[in-house]
Scaffold this motif. Sequence first.
Motif, mmCIF file in Angstrom:
data_model
loop_
_atom_site.group_PDB
_atom_site.id
_atom_site.type_symbol
_atom_site.label_atom_id
_atom_site.label_comp_id
_atom_site.label_asym_id
_atom_site.label_seq_id
_atom_site.Cartn_x
_atom_site.Cartn_y
_atom_site.Cartn_z
ATOM 1 N N GLY A 53 -4.035 7.388 5.342
ATOM 2 C CA GLY A 53 -4.624 8.717 5.191
ATOM 3 C C GLY A 53 -3.574 9.776 4.894
ATOM 4 N N TYR A 54 -2.419 9.690 5.576
ATOM 5 C CA TYR A 54 -1.341 10.663 5.360
ATOM 6 C C TYR A 54 -0.765 10.533 3.951
ATOM 7 C CZ TYR A 54 3.047 13.189 6.156
ATOM 8 O OH TYR A 54 4.094 14.070 6.087
ATOM 9 N N SER A 55 -0.677 9.303 3.453
ATOM 10 C CA SER A 55 -0.060 9.077 2.141
ATOM 11 C C SER A 55 -0.903 9.628 0.998
ATOM 12 C CB SER A 55 0.179 7.577 1.921
ATOM 13 O OG SER A 55 -1.048 6.873 1.781
ATOM 14 N N THR A 56 -2.198 9.831 1.227
ATOM 15 C CA THR A 56 -3.068 10.333 0.151
ATOM 16 C C THR A 56 -2.791 11.792 -0.177
ATOM 17 O OG1 THR A 56 -4.819 10.934 1.727
ATOM 18 C CG2 THR A 56 -4.905 8.708 0.775
ATOM 19 N N THR A 57 -2.041 12.483 0.691
ATOM 20 C CA THR A 57 -1.745 13.897 0.445
ATOM 21 C C THR A 57 -0.595 14.076 -0.537
ATOM 22 O OG1 THR A 57 -0.223 13.998 2.345
ATOM 23 C CG2 THR A 57 -2.552 14.469 2.761
ATOM 24 N N GLY A 58 0.084 12.965 -0.866
ATOM 25 C CA GLY A 58 1.223 13.047 -1.770
ATOM 26 C C GLY A 58 2.478 13.383 -0.999
ATOM 27 N N CYS A 59 3.307 12.403 -0.715
ATOM 28 C CA CYS A 59 4.488 12.626 0.106
ATOM 29 C C CYS A 59 5.523 11.542 -0.178
ATOM 30 C CB CYS A 59 4.124 12.630 1.589
ATOM 31 S SG CYS A 59 3.087 11.238 2.073
ATOM 32 N N SER A 60 6.727 11.762 0.302
ATOM 33 C CA SER A 60 7.805 10.814 0.083
ATOM 34 C C SER A 60 7.738 9.683 1.097
ATOM 35 C CB SER A 60 9.157 11.521 0.197
ATOM 36 O OG SER A 60 9.377 11.929 1.549
ATOM 37 N N LYS A 61 8.472 8.597 0.796
ATOM 38 C CA LYS A 61 8.517 7.476 1.734
ATOM 39 C C LYS A 61 9.180 7.897 3.047
ATOM 40 C CE LYS A 61 8.962 4.437 -2.264
ATOM 41 N NZ LYS A 61 9.882 3.550 -3.024
ATOM 42 N N ILE A 87 -2.102 -1.241 15.804
ATOM 43 C CA ILE A 87 -1.555 -1.323 14.449
ATOM 44 C C ILE A 87 -2.635 -0.990 13.421
ATOM 45 C CG2 ILE A 87 -0.445 -2.850 12.773
ATOM 46 C CD1 ILE A 87 0.566 -4.458 15.193
ATOM 47 N N ARG A 88 -3.843 -1.438 13.674
ATOM 48 C CA ARG A 88 -4.939 -1.129 12.757
ATOM 49 C C ARG A 88 -5.144 0.383 12.657
ATOM 50 N NH1 ARG A 88 -11.198 -2.868 14.030
ATOM 51 N NH2 ARG A 88 -12.208 -1.449 12.564
ATOM 52 N N LEU A 89 -5.061 1.080 13.787
ATOM 53 C CA LEU A 89 -5.211 2.534 13.772
ATOM 54 C C LEU A 89 -4.015 3.202 13.096
ATOM 55 C CD1 LEU A 89 -6.632 3.040 17.373
ATOM 56 C CD2 LEU A 89 -7.878 3.216 15.226
ATOM 57 N N ILE A 90 -2.825 2.667 13.353
ATOM 58 C CA ILE A 90 -1.625 3.196 12.701
ATOM 59 C C ILE A 90 -1.743 3.054 11.183
ATOM 60 C CG2 ILE A 90 0.835 2.732 12.315
ATOM 61 C CD1 ILE A 90 0.377 4.303 14.828
ATOM 62 N N LYS A 91 -2.237 1.911 10.751
ATOM 63 C CA LYS A 91 -2.422 1.677 9.318
ATOM 64 C C LYS A 91 -3.321 2.754 8.720
ATOM 65 C CE LYS A 91 -4.562 -1.547 6.054
ATOM 66 N NZ LYS A 91 -5.292 -2.839 5.894
ATOM 67 N N GLU A 92 -4.460 3.042 9.367
ATOM 68 C CA GLU A 92 -5.386 4.048 8.842
ATOM 69 C C GLU A 92 -4.743 5.429 8.813
ATOM 70 O OE1 GLU A 92 -8.271 3.393 7.482
ATOM 71 O OE2 GLU A 92 -7.941 1.254 7.905
ATOM 72 N N ASN A 115 0.803 -1.226 0.000
ATOM 73 C CA ASN A 115 0.000 0.000 0.000
ATOM 74 C C ASN A 115 0.835 1.275 0.000
ATOM 75 O OD1 ASN A 115 -1.981 -1.987 1.989
ATOM 76 N ND2 ASN A 115 -2.854 -1.044 0.167
ATOM 77 N N LEU A 116 2.004 1.244 0.638
ATOM 78 C CA LEU A 116 2.809 2.451 0.768
ATOM 79 C C LEU A 116 4.071 2.415 -0.081
ATOM 80 C CD1 LEU A 116 2.445 2.989 4.631
ATOM 81 C CD2 LEU A 116 1.216 4.136 2.786
ATOM 82 N N GLY A 117 4.398 1.252 -0.640
ATOM 83 C CA GLY A 117 5.535 1.156 -1.553
ATOM 84 C C GLY A 117 6.883 1.331 -0.894
ATOM 85 N N PHE A 118 7.013 0.969 0.390
ATOM 86 C CA PHE A 118 8.300 1.095 1.070
ATOM 87 C C PHE A 118 9.340 0.153 0.446
ATOM 88 C CE2 PHE A 118 7.016 2.801 5.521
ATOM 89 C CZ PHE A 118 6.551 3.957 4.911
ATOM 90 N N ARG A 125 6.216 10.055 14.625
ATOM 91 C CA ARG A 125 5.567 11.107 15.427
ATOM 92 C C ARG A 125 4.268 10.619 16.062
ATOM 93 N NH1 ARG A 125 6.823 14.462 10.932
ATOM 94 N NH2 ARG A 125 4.614 14.544 10.332
ATOM 95 N N LEU A 126 3.726 9.526 15.530
ATOM 96 C CA LEU A 126 2.481 9.007 16.086
ATOM 97 C C LEU A 126 2.724 8.417 17.472
ATOM 98 C CD1 LEU A 126 0.947 7.225 12.960
ATOM 99 C CD2 LEU A 126 0.228 9.389 13.981
ATOM 100 N N LEU A 127 1.755 8.580 18.324
ATOM 101 C CA LEU A 127 1.896 8.102 19.703
ATOM 102 C C LEU A 127 1.846 6.579 19.744
ATOM 103 C CD1 LEU A 127 -0.390 10.793 21.271
ATOM 104 C CD2 LEU A 127 2.085 10.674 21.457
ATOM 105 N N THR A 128 2.503 6.014 20.727
ATOM 106 C CA THR A 128 2.675 4.557 20.774
ATOM 107 C C THR A 128 1.752 3.867 21.758
ATOM 108 O OG1 THR A 128 4.471 4.814 22.398
ATOM 109 C CG2 THR A 128 5.083 4.733 20.061
#
Length: 537
Positions: A273-281, A264-269, A238-241, A290-293
Amino acid sequence: MAECLNVLRFHNTRYQKIVREHQGSLEWLWSHEKYQNWSFSDNSSILYIMGKPGSGKSTLVKYFRENLRDREPLTQSACFASFFYSFRDGEYQTSHYSMLRSILYDVLNQNESFFYHFQREFHMYQDMKDGRSEEHRTGWPYESLKQITLSLGDHPRTAERSYFIIDAIDQSDEDDRRRIIELFGELCSKKACIVKVFFGSRPIATLDRYINSPEVIWMQVMNKEDIRAFVDSFLGPNLGFSDDILSRATEYIIENAHGVFLWIRLIKEELLGYSTTGCSKGSIFRFLKRLLTELEGLYERMLGELEGGSCQDITDGIKMFRFVLFGRQPPTILELQHVLAIPDGPNDGVTEESFQDDLVICMDKRIFHCGRNFLEIKGRGDEASVQVMHQTVRDFLLRPDGSAAASRFKIQVNGNHTWICTICIRYLIPFAAYTTPKANSTDIGPGFWELEHFEKYVQYLEGRPLINYRLSFLPIHMQKTNGYCASEECSRLVSMLVGYMAPENPATYLIGDWICTVFARAKLHEANEDHFRDQLL
């Protein structure tokens, strides 16, 4: 026996809603030492699946239930009884009484040789029921069901085993929970037949103290490789890493998941969602770090996003949460759509026209916009229901000293049943006031309707999905309030409702007697309600 089964029948709603395992996961169960000790022993015993909230316990219990016969050939003729407690699915689904009905139904439905354990108690129940008037009849006594369950351990030993699969004991009613746990322990202490009990739960003191079983499997200890496979399934495709960043991101997520699949399910979402804005890997990976753990931190982030919405967004979000959290059962999408169209201000009125104008279009999008990942839709079509994503969401939103309590989404435990009562009655008012469809504009009263009139009225009723909920559960919500029926607001709304109950109004035939019973009103009008309802059916 058929009549006995009909009395016991209960629909356990949670099972079909549990997320299925990720492909290839949970295979470790069958070779786990604790599982094999429990499974291969010829003694009755309990296996306890323990884990943090969101670690995949219910998914494992469902996986075990669905695959046991294929994985263990000796269980082909075994008897399986299961129940999945669920706070999110309403009070009936947390009830020990419901659980006992459900598992006893499973046992008897699969093996009629167990019927002699039921006969004496069932005949006593029938005698008790026959000796009472219809309005004073009750269900099969709770203590009687417990006695039957315990007696199953006295069944003559055969090659067939009995499996009792019980999930989410931590979400069951606290009242009598200890006794229910002890009951299964007593059942396993009997020597007549082989009973295998499979429990799933988060750690709670009641279980730790009363389950005397050395066979305990901790989910967060065992699910690391399952988590790795799940993470790989979306980070790469999905993210092309690439290999390097994929490895670093995977290890970071596994290290910080602490065995919690839900995180992990929430992290995935969040990542998708962040990747849809157009960004680098690289920026995606930095965003990940930066997401809380912890679940609590992610919930606070989601709550902050909701607080940034408009006043109408917040109003709709709170109404959704209140009805989902305190309703007697998960509402369907259509029911929740109608809840949002009913105003709940102290001086707000509602007409058929205003109600129709306020019905939300694309309700699934509204649910996500106003509820984010706190709410989820289960099922498809008109019967799809809405519930909180996980029990931890309920805990987060209702904790009196938590983040939600200090936010614009503060939902107090007290007063919600009163609010639902008010919404219920307001929903009935436009139904009663404008109940005759325009297609039925005729001087013929309901007592003289032909088939075509009934058909058009049925079509009209089908567009009112909340009516059945109101008629079934409003009295129960009223019992949970402190004198709502005697309040000024209730009296005002009921008076408005009664004012529309004229003889020529078909609503009088449908809910007239119900209004008299629920609100202790004198009989409204003489009408042949039974004949009218029979014709509709």
